[in-house]
Design a protein around this motif. Sequence first.
Motif, PDB file in Angstrom:
ATOM      1  N   TYR A 185       0.829  -1.209   0.000  1.00 48.63           N
ATOM      2  CA  TYR A 185       0.000   0.000   0.000  1.00 48.63           C
ATOM      3  C   TYR A 185       0.865   1.262   0.000  1.00 48.63           C
ATOM      4  N   LYS A 186       1.907   1.274   0.823  1.00 47.01           N
ATOM      5  CA  LYS A 186       2.743   2.469   0.921  1.00 47.01           C
ATOM      6  C   LYS A 186       3.618   2.659  -0.315  1.00 47.01           C
ATOM      7  N   LYS A 187       4.170   1.568  -0.825  1.00 51.13           N
ATOM      8  CA  LYS A 187       5.118   1.682  -1.929  1.00 51.13           C
ATOM      9  C   LYS A 187       4.458   1.952  -3.265  1.00 51.13           C
ATOM     10  N   TYR A 188       3.301   1.373  -3.488  1.00 53.66           N
ATOM     11  CA  TYR A 188       2.678   1.475  -4.807  1.00 53.66           C
ATOM     12  C   TYR A 188       1.485   2.435  -4.809  1.00 53.66           C
ATOM     13  N   VAL A 224      -6.586  -9.786  12.498  1.00 48.09           N
ATOM     14  CA  VAL A 224      -5.991  -8.793  11.615  1.00 48.09           C
ATOM     15  C   VAL A 224      -5.775  -7.502  12.394  1.00 48.09           C
ATOM     16  N   ASP A 225      -4.590  -6.914  12.237  1.00 48.46           N
ATOM     17  CA  ASP A 225      -4.283  -5.670  12.939  1.00 48.46           C
ATOM     18  C   ASP A 225      -5.241  -4.565  12.538  1.00 48.46           C
ATOM     19  N   ARG A 226      -5.513  -3.676  13.500  1.00 46.27           N
ATOM     20  CA  ARG A 226      -6.409  -2.554  13.239  1.00 46.27           C
ATOM     21  C   ARG A 226      -5.864  -1.654  12.126  1.00 46.27           C
ATOM     22  N   GLU A 227      -4.552  -1.494  12.110  1.00 48.41           N
ATOM     23  CA  GLU A 227      -3.939  -0.643  11.083  1.00 48.41           C
ATOM     24  C   GLU A 227      -4.184  -1.215   9.683  1.00 48.41           C
ATOM     25  N   VAL A 228      -4.115  -2.546   9.578  1.00 46.75           N
ATOM     26  CA  VAL A 228      -4.376  -3.199   8.286  1.00 46.75           C
ATOM     27  C   VAL A 228      -5.828  -3.022   7.889  1.00 46.75           C
ATOM     28  N   LEU A 229      -6.744  -3.144   8.847  1.00 48.25           N
ATOM     29  CA  LEU A 229      -8.167  -2.971   8.548  1.00 48.25           C
ATOM     30  C   LEU A 229      -8.467  -1.547   8.098  1.00 48.25           C
ATOM     31  N   GLU A 230      -7.828  -0.564   8.741  1.00 47.07           N
ATOM     32  CA  GLU A 230      -8.029   0.827   8.328  1.00 47.07           C
ATOM     33  C   GLU A 230      -7.497   1.060   6.919  1.00 47.07           C
ATOM     34  N   THR A 231      -6.363   0.457   6.636  1.00 48.39           N
ATOM     35  CA  THR A 231      -5.811   0.578   5.284  1.00 48.39           C
ATOM     36  C   THR A 231      -6.752  -0.042   4.256  1.00 48.39           C
ATOM     37  N   HIS A 232      -7.315  -1.207   4.602  1.00 45.17           N
ATOM     38  CA  HIS A 232      -8.225  -1.863   3.659  1.00 45.17           C
ATOM     39  C   HIS A 232      -9.500  -1.042   3.449  1.00 45.17           C
ATOM     40  N   ASP A 233      -9.976  -0.373   4.487  1.00 46.67           N
ATOM     41  CA  ASP A 233     -11.160   0.473   4.321  1.00 46.67           C
ATOM     42  C   ASP A 233     -10.898   1.565   3.288  1.00 46.67           C
ATOM     43  N   LYS A 234      -9.695   2.135   3.301  1.00 43.66           N
ATOM     44  CA  LYS A 234      -9.335   3.147   2.301  1.00 43.66           C
ATOM     45  C   LYS A 234      -9.282   2.532   0.908  1.00 43.66           C
ATOM     46  N   VAL A 235      -8.718   1.340   0.830  1.00 42.63           N
ATOM     47  CA  VAL A 235      -8.630   0.665  -0.467  1.00 42.63           C
ATOM     48  C   VAL A 235     -10.014   0.337  -1.003  1.00 42.63           C
ATOM     49  N   ALA A 236     -10.881  -0.177  -0.116  1.00 43.29           N
ATOM     50  CA  ALA A 236     -12.237  -0.541  -0.554  1.00 43.29           C
ATOM     51  C   ALA A 236     -13.006   0.684  -1.023  1.00 43.29           C
ATOM     52  N   GLU A 237     -12.810   1.804  -0.340  1.00 42.14           N
ATOM     53  CA  GLU A 237     -13.506   3.032  -0.735  1.00 42.14           C
ATOM     54  C   GLU A 237     -13.059   3.495  -2.117  1.00 42.14           C
ATOM     55  N   LYS A 238     -11.752   3.429  -2.357  1.00 49.96           N
ATOM     56  CA  LYS A 238     -11.241   3.849  -3.660  1.00 49.96           C
ATOM     57  C   LYS A 238     -11.553   2.835  -4.755  1.00 49.96           C
ATOM     58  N   THR A 239     -11.661   1.560  -4.377  1.00 51.23           N
ATOM     59  CA  THR A 239     -11.965   0.538  -5.378  1.00 51.23           C
ATOM     60  C   THR A 239     -13.340   0.755  -5.986  1.00 51.23           C
ATOM     61  N   GLU A 240     -14.285   1.234  -5.182  1.00 52.45           N
ATOM     62  CA  GLU A 240     -15.620   1.524  -5.701  1.00 52.45           C
ATOM     63  C   GLU A 240     -15.590   2.680  -6.691  1.00 52.45           C
ATOM     64  N   ILE A 241     -14.599   3.544  -6.576  1.00 50.84           N
ATOM     65  CA  ILE A 241     -14.481   4.691  -7.485  1.00 50.84           C
ATOM     66  C   ILE A 241     -13.734   4.289  -8.752  1.00 50.84           C
ATOM     67  N   TYR A 242     -12.596   3.614  -8.568  1.00 53.39           N
ATOM     68  CA  TYR A 242     -11.771   3.235  -9.710  1.00 53.39           C
ATOM     69  C   TYR A 242     -12.269   1.923 -10.299  1.00 53.39           C
ATOM     70  N   VAL A 243     -13.389   1.998 -10.969  1.00 50.73           N
ATOM     71  CA  VAL A 243     -13.990   0.815 -11.583  1.00 50.73           C
ATOM     72  C   VAL A 243     -13.586   0.761 -13.051  1.00 50.73           C
ATOM     73  N   PRO A 244     -13.615  -0.421 -13.658  1.00 44.99           N
ATOM     74  CA  PRO A 244     -13.299  -0.519 -15.090  1.00 44.99           C
ATOM     75  C   PRO A 244     -14.278   0.293 -15.924  1.00 44.99           C
ATOM     76  N   TYR A 245     -13.798   0.831 -17.026  1.00 45.95           N
ATOM     77  CA  TYR A 245     -14.648   1.636 -17.903  1.00 45.95           C
ATOM     78  C   TYR A 245     -14.258   1.356 -19.345  1.00 45.95           C
ATOM     79  N   ASN A 246     -15.092   1.799 -20.269  1.00 47.92           N
ATOM     80  CA  ASN A 246     -14.849   1.564 -21.685  1.00 47.92           C
ATOM     81  C   ASN A 246     -14.037   2.695 -22.311  1.00 47.92           C
ATOM     82  N   ILE A 247     -14.586   3.904 -22.281  1.00 46.91           N
ATOM     83  CA  ILE A 247     -13.939   5.058 -22.921  1.00 46.91           C
ATOM     84  C   ILE A 247     -13.785   6.209 -21.940  1.00 46.91           C
TER      85      ILE A 247
END
Length: 630
Positions: A124-127, A168-191
């Motif tokens: 998460y931090k590096k990429y 699972v560590d709380r820090e990992v869960l908080e990180t995943h919440d951020k990822v899940a929130e952004k995953t709903e935004i960055y969805v596949p698209y056509n054009i």
Amino acid sequence: MSSRGGQSQQNPQLQRRITRTQTVGNLGESVFDSEVVPSSLVKIAPILRVANEVEPSNPRVAYLCRFYAFEKAHRLDPTSSGRGVRQFKTALLQRLERENDPTLMGRVKKSDAREMQSFYQHYYKKYIQALQNAADKADRAQLTKAYQTANVLFEVLKAVNQTQSVEVDREVLETHDKVAEKTEIYVPYNILPLDPDSENQAIMKYPEIQAAVHALRNTRGLPWPKDYKKKKDEDILDWLQAMFGFQKDNVANQREHLILLLANVHIRQFPKPDQQPKLDERALDEVMKKLFKNYKKWCKYLDRKSSLWLPTIQQEVQQRKLLYMGLYLLIWGEAANLRFMPECLCYIYHHMAFELYGMLAGNVSPMTGENVKPAYGGEEEAFLRKVVTPIYEVIAREAARSKKGTSTHSQWRNYDDLNEYFWSVDCFRLGWPMRADADFFCKSVNQLRSEKDGVRETKPTRDRWVGKVNFVEIRSYWHIFRSFDRMWSFFILCLQAMIIIAWNGSGQPSSIFDPSVFKKVLSVFITAAILKLGQAILDVILSWKARRSMSFHVKLRYILKVVSAAAWVVILPVTYAYTWKNPPGFAQTIKSWFGNSSSAPSLFILAVVIYLSPNLLAALLSFSLHPSVS
């Protein structure tokens, strides 16, 4: 495991695939493509792709991903009955056995659970954070891929922690919440990337795109459901999805579709509109005209008023037009095979557009006191389950009746036959919501009997199957004549005229101007009347199986056509016989039947003129409608 026994029976092609699977990490491939993963295990392909991706940086995490993929594959197909599954699982298991000890020795943390959590935070931090903090917001495709990889890593992390009973560590869960929130935004698209973070993308900077997006996001005054959870940047299509129950991916596709339609027409407007994020009304009207061209023709043909009603308030007109266009595209996008039945789609849209008008007018249910909802309800995927599926089941049953094209055409209906049902006002008997007991959905007697588990019904059952509407094709070589009747008639009449000219007088074409020869040539009209009678009888024979579904007017037209042709077969020979003083052969017999009065050649000419008058009238009308032809 039992899957090990399948390797001895592998063919050379499968052996090459297994070798590729065993060495895919060493070759450094980044994608575990569909050629390697069996089609029944396609869900594990993203996990294997992530394993290949992270293997250079952490082989142990890659091993854990492959181990989780193997477990998931075993849950998907426990008996390895799918095509290529046994060989695939055998190769994957062999690779896991080979890589377990080397990767275990290279593990940094004390347990696999801690190793997964540490690597997840590192990834998460590096990429992800590095891409987010880039000045140009980096490449959106790379960021989308990074979020998808993070989701897969967290899925493996949970499985490993659950196996080892580690929280699972709380820090990992908080990180995943951020990822899940952004995953709903960055969805596949056509054009078009339409998420909030894509405003800096090149294609989203076009004024025409911005104008269409801005217009679609005007949801002012729309009555949202009470239990609806609003999200950022909602638009008109989101409201239609919430109210009518369209599928999520269909809404995403048609959102891009509508924006591009409007932008493409907008950019071609002349003179150019102001470079403002405001949609040009000319573009809106042109797209609307093209979309609803067939629907308006359908309404006019059935003498029904269109459901496209616009408000009197000018500020709401644009929103209403976009709602009507969005609703049509969402119906079309989810209709699947119903797209081959355009008038059926017109019927569906006619009722749903009327419901849309009622919802926007603020109509309230007297029972609940809430805003009126569609007849089928607005729950998830309601349109697919309650509108498309019942009609599709009718199509599927008719396809089964065809027995792969071996049944006679009178026993089943194709797309055109089903669509013809909606050419008549009788289609409104279906009602809205469509009645399950309507004739359109009724099964034939044979289908009802086949559903009795082999028990034939002795009591007669009324067959309410609609059947063919206007035409039933019968396999016959006579279709060659019926389909090309004008050509065959022309050839036969020309042959008769040439034989008469050849066998009378000098045989030269100029001999047709001889009065006796010309009088004989006029007999081609009698032949034409006989051919017309044959065509009328052939029409009745080839349409006989559709008689039960024909309307009274269609039946009357067939009868009058035969009677009229038969009358001319009698009138023309009789009048022709009276043109001769001493008629030869059959003409003498006809003249003896009706009396030997004086010749009346003008009577036959008058009959021919009356006989040809419909064709002459049609030709005159054709020239008057197309004056450029003359």
